[in-house]
Write a protein that holds these residues in place. Sequence first.
Motif, PDB file in Angstrom:
ATOM      1  N   THR A  43     -16.655  49.358   9.016  1.00 30.00           N
ATOM      2  CA  THR A  43     -16.444  50.633   9.711  1.00 30.00           C
ATOM      3  C   THR A  43     -15.768  51.620   8.778  1.00 30.00           C
ATOM      4  OG1 THR A  43     -16.223  49.529  11.854  1.00 30.00           O
ATOM      5  CG2 THR A  43     -15.377  51.774  11.683  1.00 30.00           C
ATOM      6  N   LYS A  44     -16.294  52.833   8.727  1.00 34.99           N
ATOM      7  CA  LYS A  44     -15.716  53.901   7.919  1.00 34.99           C
ATOM      8  C   LYS A  44     -15.227  55.025   8.838  1.00 34.99           C
ATOM      9  CE  LYS A  44     -18.689  52.965   3.926  1.00 34.99           C
ATOM     10  NZ  LYS A  44     -19.586  53.541   2.895  1.00 34.99           N
ATOM     11  N   GLY A  45     -14.212  55.736   8.399  1.00 37.12           N
ATOM     12  CA  GLY A  45     -13.673  56.829   9.193  1.00 37.12           C
ATOM     13  C   GLY A  45     -12.248  56.551   9.618  1.00 37.12           C
ATOM     14  N   ASN A  46     -11.630  57.523  10.291  1.00 37.57           N
ATOM     15  CA  ASN A  46     -10.231  57.374  10.691  1.00 37.57           C
ATOM     16  C   ASN A  46     -10.066  57.101  12.182  1.00 37.57           C
ATOM     17  OD1 ASN A  46     -10.922  59.821  11.776  1.00 37.57           O
ATOM     18  ND2 ASN A  46      -9.691  61.050  10.377  1.00 37.57           N
ATOM     19  N   VAL A  55     -20.558  45.994  19.794  1.00 37.43           N
ATOM     20  CA  VAL A  55     -21.670  45.262  20.403  1.00 37.43           C
ATOM     21  C   VAL A  55     -22.992  45.931  20.056  1.00 37.43           C
ATOM     22  CG1 VAL A  55     -22.804  44.725  22.595  1.00 37.43           C
ATOM     23  CG2 VAL A  55     -20.382  44.232  22.291  1.00 37.43           C
ATOM     24  N   GLN A  56     -23.031  47.263  20.153  1.00 32.65           N
ATOM     25  CA  GLN A  56     -24.260  47.983  19.831  1.00 32.65           C
ATOM     26  C   GLN A  56     -24.619  47.821  18.357  1.00 32.65           C
ATOM     27  OE1 GLN A  56     -24.091  52.221  20.438  1.00 32.65           O
ATOM     28  NE2 GLN A  56     -26.315  52.458  20.424  1.00 32.65           N
ATOM     29  N   PHE A  57     -23.618  47.893  17.489  1.00 31.15           N
ATOM     30  CA  PHE A  57     -23.858  47.752  16.054  1.00 31.15           C
ATOM     31  C   PHE A  57     -24.413  46.363  15.722  1.00 31.15           C
ATOM     32  CE2 PHE A  57     -22.314  46.470  11.812  1.00 31.15           C
ATOM     33  CZ  PHE A  57     -22.914  47.459  11.041  1.00 31.15           C
ATOM     34  N   ILE A  58     -23.778  45.319  16.251  1.00 28.20           N
ATOM     35  CA  ILE A  58     -24.239  43.957  15.986  1.00 28.20           C
ATOM     36  C   ILE A  58     -25.643  43.748  16.546  1.00 28.20           C
ATOM     37  CG2 ILE A  58     -23.833  41.512  16.478  1.00 28.20           C
ATOM     38  CD1 ILE A  58     -20.851  42.063  16.418  1.00 28.20           C
ATOM     39  N   SER A  59     -25.910  44.303  17.725  1.00 24.71           N
ATOM     40  CA  SER A  59     -27.227  44.158  18.346  1.00 24.71           C
ATOM     41  C   SER A  59     -28.313  44.793  17.490  1.00 24.71           C
ATOM     42  CB  SER A  59     -27.227  44.792  19.743  1.00 24.71           C
ATOM     43  OG  SER A  59     -26.298  44.158  20.591  1.00 24.71           O
ATOM     44  N   ILE A  60     -28.049  46.015  16.987  1.00 27.42           N
ATOM     45  CA  ILE A  60     -29.040  46.705  16.156  1.00 27.42           C
ATOM     46  C   ILE A  60     -29.247  45.971  14.845  1.00 27.42           C
ATOM     47  CG2 ILE A  60     -29.414  48.807  14.799  1.00 27.42           C
ATOM     48  CD1 ILE A  60     -28.301  50.413  17.103  1.00 27.42           C
ATOM     49  N   CYS A  61     -28.165  45.495  14.235  1.00 27.26           N
ATOM     50  CA  CYS A  61     -28.285  44.752  12.977  1.00 27.26           C
ATOM     51  C   CYS A  61     -29.084  43.476  13.175  1.00 27.26           C
ATOM     52  CB  CYS A  61     -26.905  44.426  12.419  1.00 27.26           C
ATOM     53  SG  CYS A  61     -26.020  45.833  11.733  1.00 27.26           S
ATOM     54  N   LYS A  62     -28.804  42.763  14.261  1.00 27.65           N
ATOM     55  CA  LYS A  62     -29.496  41.502  14.513  1.00 27.65           C
ATOM     56  C   LYS A  62     -30.965  41.739  14.839  1.00 27.65           C
ATOM     57  CE  LYS A  62     -29.336  37.337  17.392  1.00 27.65           C
ATOM     58  NZ  LYS A  62     -28.619  36.636  18.493  1.00 27.65           N
ATOM     59  N   PHE A  74     -23.790  50.471   8.510  1.00 23.49           N
ATOM     60  CA  PHE A  74     -22.349  50.470   8.742  1.00 23.49           C
ATOM     61  C   PHE A  74     -22.018  51.437   9.874  1.00 23.49           C
ATOM     62  CE2 PHE A  74     -23.273  53.402   5.276  1.00 23.49           C
ATOM     63  CZ  PHE A  74     -22.659  54.576   5.674  1.00 23.49           C
ATOM     64  N   LEU A  75     -20.823  51.294  10.411  1.00 26.33           N
ATOM     65  CA  LEU A  75     -20.352  52.132  11.510  1.00 26.33           C
ATOM     66  C   LEU A  75     -19.479  53.256  10.969  1.00 26.33           C
ATOM     67  CD1 LEU A  75     -19.237  49.890  14.537  1.00 26.33           C
ATOM     68  CD2 LEU A  75     -20.729  51.876  14.646  1.00 26.33           C
ATOM     69  N   VAL A  76     -19.548  54.422  11.629  1.00 27.49           N
ATOM     70  CA  VAL A  76     -18.694  55.552  11.259  1.00 27.49           C
ATOM     71  C   VAL A  76     -18.018  56.072  12.523  1.00 27.49           C
ATOM     72  CG1 VAL A  76     -18.600  57.877  10.311  1.00 27.49           C
ATOM     73  CG2 VAL A  76     -20.171  56.209   9.339  1.00 27.49           C
ATOM     74  N   LYS A  77     -16.707  56.276  12.441  1.00 27.15           N
ATOM     75  CA  LYS A  77     -15.952  56.767  13.595  1.00 27.15           C
ATOM     76  C   LYS A  77     -14.851  57.703  13.117  1.00 27.15           C
ATOM     77  CE  LYS A  77     -14.248  56.627  17.900  1.00 27.15           C
ATOM     78  NZ  LYS A  77     -14.963  57.118  19.099  1.00 27.15           N
ATOM     79  N   PHE A  78     -14.919  58.978  13.542  1.00 23.14           N
ATOM     80  CA  PHE A  78     -13.895  59.969  13.214  1.00 23.14           C
ATOM     81  C   PHE A  78     -13.175  60.391  14.483  1.00 23.14           C
ATOM     82  CE2 PHE A  78     -16.805  60.758   9.561  1.00 23.14           C
ATOM     83  CZ  PHE A  78     -15.903  60.497   8.542  1.00 23.14           C
ATOM     84  N   GLY A  79     -11.858  60.138  14.540  1.00 23.91           N
ATOM     85  CA  GLY A  79     -11.065  60.596  15.668  1.00 23.91           C
ATOM     86  C   GLY A  79     -11.646  60.179  17.006  1.00 23.91           C
ATOM     87  N   GLN A  80     -11.822  61.175  17.890  1.00 25.35           N
ATOM     88  CA  GLN A  80     -12.359  60.916  19.222  1.00 25.35           C
ATOM     89  C   GLN A  80     -13.866  61.148  19.299  1.00 25.35           C
ATOM     90  OE1 GLN A  80     -10.383  59.583  21.569  1.00 25.35           O
ATOM     91  NE2 GLN A  80      -8.786  59.633  19.986  1.00 25.35           N
ATOM     92  N   GLN A  81     -14.492  61.442  18.178  1.00 22.87           N
ATOM     93  CA  GLN A  81     -15.935  61.651  18.181  1.00 22.87           C
ATOM     94  C   GLN A  81     -16.664  60.332  18.425  1.00 22.87           C
ATOM     95  OE1 GLN A  81     -17.121  63.571  14.555  1.00 22.87           O
ATOM     96  NE2 GLN A  81     -15.591  65.187  14.717  1.00 22.87           N
ATOM     97  N   PRO A  82     -17.873  60.402  18.994  1.00 22.19           N
ATOM     98  CA  PRO A  82     -18.640  59.165  19.220  1.00 22.19           C
ATOM     99  C   PRO A  82     -18.925  58.450  17.907  1.00 22.19           C
ATOM    100  CG  PRO A  82     -19.582  61.012  20.450  1.00 22.19           C
ATOM    101  CD  PRO A  82     -18.560  61.597  19.532  1.00 22.19           C
TER     102      PRO A  82
END
Length: 255
Positions: A43-46, A55-62, A74-82
């Motif tokens: 996961t990248k981001g703050n 769960v969604q990430f693992i499902s898509i990867c699998k 990889f996953l990206v998450k900034f603050g409160q953004q989706p």
Amino acid sequence: MEENKLTKQENDALAIFGKGKTIYQVAGSDVALSFDIVRNYLTKGNGQVSDQDIVQFISICKFNQLNPFLNEAFLVKFGQQPAQIIVSKEAFFKRADASEQYEGFKAGIIIVRDNQIVEVEGCFYNEKTDVLVGGWCEVYRSDRKLPIVAKVNLSEYDKKQSIWNEKKSTMISKIAKVQALREAFPAQLGAMYTQEEQEVKFTEYEDVTDKESKVNKLAEIAAKAAGVEEQSKAEHSINQSQNDTNNKSAQKTLL
């Protein structure tokens, strides 16, 4: 009602995945993912990713047989953004190559030359006389009479960042390729998007882990360099002392 309450489907998914490892195969090798692995290493981001995001990430990867340890996703998450799931261009081509219907592609850029719109194969153009305006790609399938075509406008994707300023033609051609592949293979690539297609700016956060790793590495290199330097100085001092002694002995002999 609580905010961020899990839906029935998400609860079922959590029950299936649990908090242990999910193991699947990619190109004959096992890939093991867990909540902790995804959260701490993929996961990248703050921002803090939720269990639903993982769960969604693992499902898509699998489902898509992606190996995130090879930077295919990889996953990206900034603050409160989706949270956003980012997939590499190489993953798109791997999925296409795995299809028996895939028969290759053609791609290039769209330029304005002598007041005419011209589609050029490849990414080369004369920056002094041509104006880059977009990218294009054609994907061929054995079960289709016509190729799947994607044409994208440069102005819609140019983020005015360093990589875009340096390699505009390469970047816009890359976007055209992944869009054409996604349209050509919707069952395999329909839910996957690259970093360039989404509004993701990694300069907005600082990866503390990477920073500490780099600092430690630099300190290690500096320490080694200092040790070598001190050793060289010591050897130089010993050699100088020996030379002085030899010179003095030689002088006495001459006298």
